[in-house]
Design a protein around this motif. Structure first.
Motif, PDB file in Angstrom:
ATOM      1  N   PRO A 140      -7.025  -4.509   0.924  1.00 54.65           N
ATOM      2  CA  PRO A 140      -7.560  -4.327   2.265  1.00 54.65           C
ATOM      3  C   PRO A 140      -6.820  -3.210   2.983  1.00 54.65           C
ATOM      4  O   PRO A 140      -5.707  -2.855   2.634  1.00 54.65           O
ATOM      5  CB  PRO A 140      -7.334  -5.697   2.926  1.00 54.65           C
ATOM      6  CG  PRO A 140      -6.258  -6.346   2.121  1.00 54.65           C
ATOM      7  CD  PRO A 140      -6.425  -5.836   0.724  1.00 54.65           C
ATOM      8  N   GLU A 141      -7.435  -2.658   4.006  1.00 59.33           N
ATOM      9  CA  GLU A 141      -6.863  -1.504   4.685  1.00 59.33           C
ATOM     10  C   GLU A 141      -5.511  -1.818   5.294  1.00 59.33           C
ATOM     11  O   GLU A 141      -4.623  -0.971   5.363  1.00 59.33           O
ATOM     12  CB  GLU A 141      -7.826  -1.034   5.777  1.00 59.33           C
ATOM     13  CG  GLU A 141      -9.154  -0.510   5.204  1.00 59.33           C
ATOM     14  CD  GLU A 141     -10.065  -0.024   6.312  1.00 59.33           C
ATOM     15  OE1 GLU A 141      -9.655  -0.141   7.487  1.00 59.33           O
ATOM     16  OE2 GLU A 141     -11.166   0.465   6.015  1.00 59.33           O
ATOM     17  N   THR A 156       0.827  -1.206   0.000  1.00 60.35           N
ATOM     18  CA  THR A 156       0.000   0.000   0.000  1.00 60.35           C
ATOM     19  C   THR A 156       0.860   1.253   0.000  1.00 60.35           C
ATOM     20  O   THR A 156       0.590   2.223  -0.718  1.00 60.35           O
ATOM     21  CB  THR A 156      -0.934  -0.010   1.218  1.00 60.35           C
ATOM     22  OG1 THR A 156      -1.697  -1.216   1.224  1.00 60.35           O
ATOM     23  CG2 THR A 156      -1.873   1.184   1.193  1.00 60.35           C
ATOM     24  N   GLN A 157       1.926   1.233   0.809  1.00 57.49           N
ATOM     25  CA  GLN A 157       2.831   2.383   0.853  1.00 57.49           C
ATOM     26  C   GLN A 157       3.529   2.576  -0.495  1.00 57.49           C
ATOM     27  O   GLN A 157       3.714   3.706  -0.960  1.00 57.49           O
ATOM     28  CB  GLN A 157       3.867   2.185   1.964  1.00 57.49           C
ATOM     29  CG  GLN A 157       4.888   3.304   2.099  1.00 57.49           C
ATOM     30  CD  GLN A 157       4.245   4.636   2.441  1.00 57.49           C
ATOM     31  OE1 GLN A 157       3.231   4.677   3.122  1.00 57.49           O
ATOM     32  NE2 GLN A 157       4.831   5.726   1.948  1.00 57.49           N
ATOM     33  N   LEU A 158       3.922   1.479  -1.136  1.00 58.60           N
ATOM     34  CA  LEU A 158       4.555   1.591  -2.453  1.00 58.60           C
ATOM     35  C   LEU A 158       3.585   2.178  -3.475  1.00 58.60           C
ATOM     36  O   LEU A 158       3.980   2.981  -4.331  1.00 58.60           O
ATOM     37  CB  LEU A 158       5.042   0.217  -2.915  1.00 58.60           C
ATOM     38  CG  LEU A 158       6.229  -0.396  -2.170  1.00 58.60           C
ATOM     39  CD1 LEU A 158       6.566  -1.765  -2.746  1.00 58.60           C
ATOM     40  CD2 LEU A 158       7.448   0.507  -2.234  1.00 58.60           C
ATOM     41  N   GLU A 159       2.334   1.760  -3.408  1.00 59.52           N
ATOM     42  CA  GLU A 159       1.362   2.291  -4.355  1.00 59.52           C
ATOM     43  C   GLU A 159       1.128   3.781  -4.159  1.00 59.52           C
ATOM     44  O   GLU A 159       0.897   4.516  -5.121  1.00 59.52           O
ATOM     45  CB  GLU A 159       0.049   1.512  -4.207  1.00 59.52           C
ATOM     46  CG  GLU A 159       0.147   0.063  -4.670  1.00 59.52           C
ATOM     47  CD  GLU A 159      -1.135  -0.707  -4.432  1.00 59.52           C
ATOM     48  OE1 GLU A 159      -2.011  -0.158  -3.720  1.00 59.52           O
ATOM     49  OE2 GLU A 159      -1.265  -1.839  -4.934  1.00 59.52           O
ATOM     50  N   ILE A 160       1.192   4.234  -2.900  1.00 64.23           N
ATOM     51  CA  ILE A 160       1.054   5.673  -2.643  1.00 64.23           C
ATOM     52  C   ILE A 160       2.300   6.420  -3.117  1.00 64.23           C
ATOM     53  O   ILE A 160       2.227   7.490  -3.723  1.00 64.23           O
ATOM     54  CB  ILE A 160       0.807   5.917  -1.138  1.00 64.23           C
ATOM     55  CG1 ILE A 160      -0.537   5.297  -0.721  1.00 64.23           C
ATOM     56  CG2 ILE A 160       0.833   7.399  -0.816  1.00 64.23           C
ATOM     57  CD1 ILE A 160      -0.789   5.354   0.764  1.00 64.23           C
ATOM     58  N   GLU A 161       3.464   5.839  -2.838  1.00 59.49           N
ATOM     59  CA  GLU A 161       4.731   6.492  -3.175  1.00 59.49           C
ATOM     60  C   GLU A 161       4.923   6.584  -4.683  1.00 59.49           C
ATOM     61  O   GLU A 161       5.447   7.584  -5.190  1.00 59.49           O
ATOM     62  CB  GLU A 161       5.875   5.712  -2.530  1.00 59.49           C
ATOM     63  CG  GLU A 161       7.234   6.350  -2.697  1.00 59.49           C
ATOM     64  CD  GLU A 161       8.300   5.572  -1.960  1.00 59.49           C
ATOM     65  OE1 GLU A 161       9.504   5.852  -2.185  1.00 59.49           O
ATOM     66  OE2 GLU A 161       7.953   4.669  -1.159  1.00 59.49           O
ATOM     67  N   PHE A 162       4.511   5.555  -5.407  1.00 61.95           N
ATOM     68  CA  PHE A 162       4.680   5.529  -6.866  1.00 61.95           C
ATOM     69  C   PHE A 162       3.301   5.432  -7.519  1.00 61.95           C
ATOM     70  O   PHE A 162       3.010   4.498  -8.282  1.00 61.95           O
ATOM     71  CB  PHE A 162       5.563   4.349  -7.288  1.00 61.95           C
ATOM     72  CG  PHE A 162       6.929   4.361  -6.672  1.00 61.95           C
ATOM     73  CD1 PHE A 162       7.927   5.183  -7.161  1.00 61.95           C
ATOM     74  CD2 PHE A 162       7.209   3.567  -5.575  1.00 61.95           C
ATOM     75  CE1 PHE A 162       9.184   5.197  -6.588  1.00 61.95           C
ATOM     76  CE2 PHE A 162       8.467   3.571  -4.997  1.00 61.95           C
ATOM     77  CZ  PHE A 162       9.459   4.398  -5.498  1.00 61.95           C
TER      78      PHE A 162
END
Length: 585
Positions: A106-107, A70-76
């Motif tokens: 999922p969250e 999830t963090q990777l998807e936000i970052e990139f």
């Protein structure tokens, strides 16, 4: 004179300026050298710092290569949108929108666990049952029983060894004789005739271990305990002694070596079939210690290193092979004659296979299949240790490939191949084009990031190979899992006594791993093989392999197989059509 003095002073100043300029140039050149040395030391320091951090993580922290997707998807976010757009466009064009993965994670960023409510029902387990009724002392005999409120728990009853009495029948065979001879006992009957009788004992049936102390069931229990569960012989000896069945670990060692060498005929038949018929052979290796031979009159030397190779032949066989050296020559001998796909890590010893050195001149060499888990591991190390942003983006791109592959896992190979061509290939093209651009800027600098992208660029053809056929796997994790029993077990038994002991152990590992592959109880299988093998024809050892054992066992007489000793009637050869029915697609 004044003018002349000024000229002399000016000349002196010019000479001093020249000297200062020369000195400055010298200092600047020296400073440049120092800066180069400083940058070199700084890079070396950064590399050592990365290595120390990497080793610290491997030793003291969990080895799972977890990453917050999830963090990777936000970052990139831009890269994610690009990848999703590629897949969406191709899928919609081909009419495959229903096969697209759910893009709403999922969250927590992890897969949701299945909901379980209530206590586990132990009645669903295949276990012997004992019943305990608990009455109420105050009501028993006074009130009427109307039923029971029942609950289940797991219990344990200690098993143990038994004494097996082998009773060979003795016969008294009467004969008529004129004189004493051999083992005939002379007698004179009531009519004065000279007679005799002969005592005959029933012969022992064929055994794999003649005049042995242990019966087949205990031998199988010892072999399965060590080579499946990793229990060393000295600990197993203590466990049997506690059960009232003392067996020295030296006796176990001799049985293990004899059994392993004898079972080699079955493993050789499995390997021969794999080289002839297998579509893909997946392999991996791990090191073991070999105890050196004692030197007469001198101290024993240090242990040397040997290697166990595991080979998975599709879903048919798993066999291990011990090699004293981890070299290209050893690998070529193992795979000689095979021309299909070989999946392994990118170690240089396998390069000789792909050049065709294990094939006859003019024959097509095997094709290399790469492992995306190895590529991902290097990117994960660069992302977590070196904090490289490009490596983090690489993790996101690889995650998209793994996500698609996981969704197609249950599909038939032909359908999986079609989807790989439509959806995975565009992502791979974009990934390798991006990776080559990043690698160009990292080639001159050593480090984890350069290693990660260099691995991907150099292994491009091998990493793309799984697109060739739907039966090929994206990773070589199955081989690493198969070799895990040796990697875990060597912590308990430390070393093998010799190369011969290691070869015998490899045969036992092969049969037990193949039993697990086909859902067969390894201990019962070994017990039955010990019973059957002395009677089995030499040209039919493949029928005793775990792949075909269910068919072979169904054609044996269970009444003959049940006792620990006794004759076995060998059935007719297994039809070739029956063998082909159990072969995977």
């Amino acid at each position: 004179m004044l003018a002349g003095g000024h000229r002399d002073e000016a000349s002196a100043l010019r000479r001093e300026v020249e000297l200062l300029r020369t000195a400055l140039a010298t200092k600047e050149s020296e400073l440049a050298v120092v800066k180069v040395e400083r940058d070199k030391l700084r890079r070396a320091y950064e590399q050592l710092k990365e290595q120390v951090e990497l080793l610290r993580r491997r030793i003291f922290q969990a080895r799972a290569e977890r990453v917050d997707v999830t963090q990777l998807e936000i970052e990139f976010a831009e890269t994610k949108q690009k990848l999703d757009a590629i897949v969406q466009q191709v899928a919609e064009t081909a009419g495959l929108s229903e096969l697209l993965p759910d893009n709403d994670p999922p969250e927590s960023g992890r897969r949701p666990r299945p909901n379980r409510s209530g206590r586990r029902d132990l009645r669903d387990e295949d276990l012997p049952e004992e019943r305990i009724e608990i009455p109420d002392p105050a009501l028993e005999g006074k009130a009427k029983r109307i039923g029971f409120e029942e609950s289940c728990r797991r219990s344990y009853r200690r098993g143990g060894a038994i004494r097996l009495v082998v009773a060979r029948v003795k016969y008294k065979n009467e004969v008529v004789t004129e004189r004493a001879s051999g083992d005939v006992v002379d007698e004179v009957d009531e009519h004065g005739r000279k007679t005799g009788f002969q005592i005959i004992t029933a012969p022992m049936p064929k055994e794999l271990f003649k005049r042995g102390l242990l019966a087949p069931s205990l031998i199988a229990h010892i072999l399965a305990s060590k080579y499946r569960f990793g229990i060393p012989f000295h600990r197993l000896s203590e466990m049997l002694r506690a059960d009232g069945c003392p067996v020295d670990d030296s006796v176990m060692c001799r049985y293990a070596e004899d059994a392993g060498n004898t079972f080699g005929c079955i493993v050789d038949a499995m390997a021969k079939e794999a080289k002839e018929d297998a579509f893909c052979l997946s392999t991996d290796a791990t090191g073991v210690c070999i105890q050196p031979e004692p030197v007469k009159g001198g101290p024993r030397g240090a242990c040397r290193k040997g290697h166990f190779f595991v080979v998975l032949a599709d879903q048919d066989h798993i066999f291990f092979e011990y090699q004293p050296k981890h070299t290209s020559k050893a690998v070529c001998e193992m795979f000689r004659g095979f021309g299909g796909y070989i999946q392994a890590d990118a170690h240089c010893i396998y390069d000789a296979l792909y050049r065709g050195e294990a094939r006859d001149p003019g024959e097509t060499p095997p094709k290399e299949v790469g492992c995306w888990s190895h590529a991902r591991r290097r990117a994960w190390e660069a992302a977590t240790v070196a904090k490289d942003p490009a490596a983090r983006e690489a993790l996101l791109r690889m995650h998209k490939l793994f996500e698609l592959e996981a969704q197609w896992a249950a599909l038939p190979p032909r359908r999986r191949h079609e989807l790989r061509q439509l959806l995975a290939r565009p992502l791979l093209d974009d990934f390798f084009a991006w990776a080559k651009t990043r690698y160009e800027g990292l080639k001159a600098v050593r480090g984890l990031a350069a290693t990660a992208f260099g691995y991907v660029v150099r292994q491009e053809q091998a990493l793309r190979r799984y697109l060739d056929d739907g039966r090929l796997r994206m990773t070589n994790n199955h081989s690493e899992r198969a070799v895990r029993p040796i990697a875990v077990g060597r912590r308990a038994w430390f070393f093998f006594g010799s190369d011969d002991h290691a070869t015998a152990a490899a045969n036992l590992f092969s049969l037990i791993a193949s039993c697990q592959l086909h859902g067969i109880d390894a201990e019962l299988y070994l017990r039955d093989i010990i019973r059957v093998l002395p009677y089995w024809p030499r040209d039919r050892y493949l029928e005793l392999a775990p792949k075909y054992w269910s068919l072979t066992l169904g054609r044996l007489d269970p009444k003959q197989l049940e006792p620990e000793l006794g004759d076995i009637a060998v059935p007719a050869p297994l039809p070739r059509a029956a063998k082909q029915e159990i072969s995977p697609d």
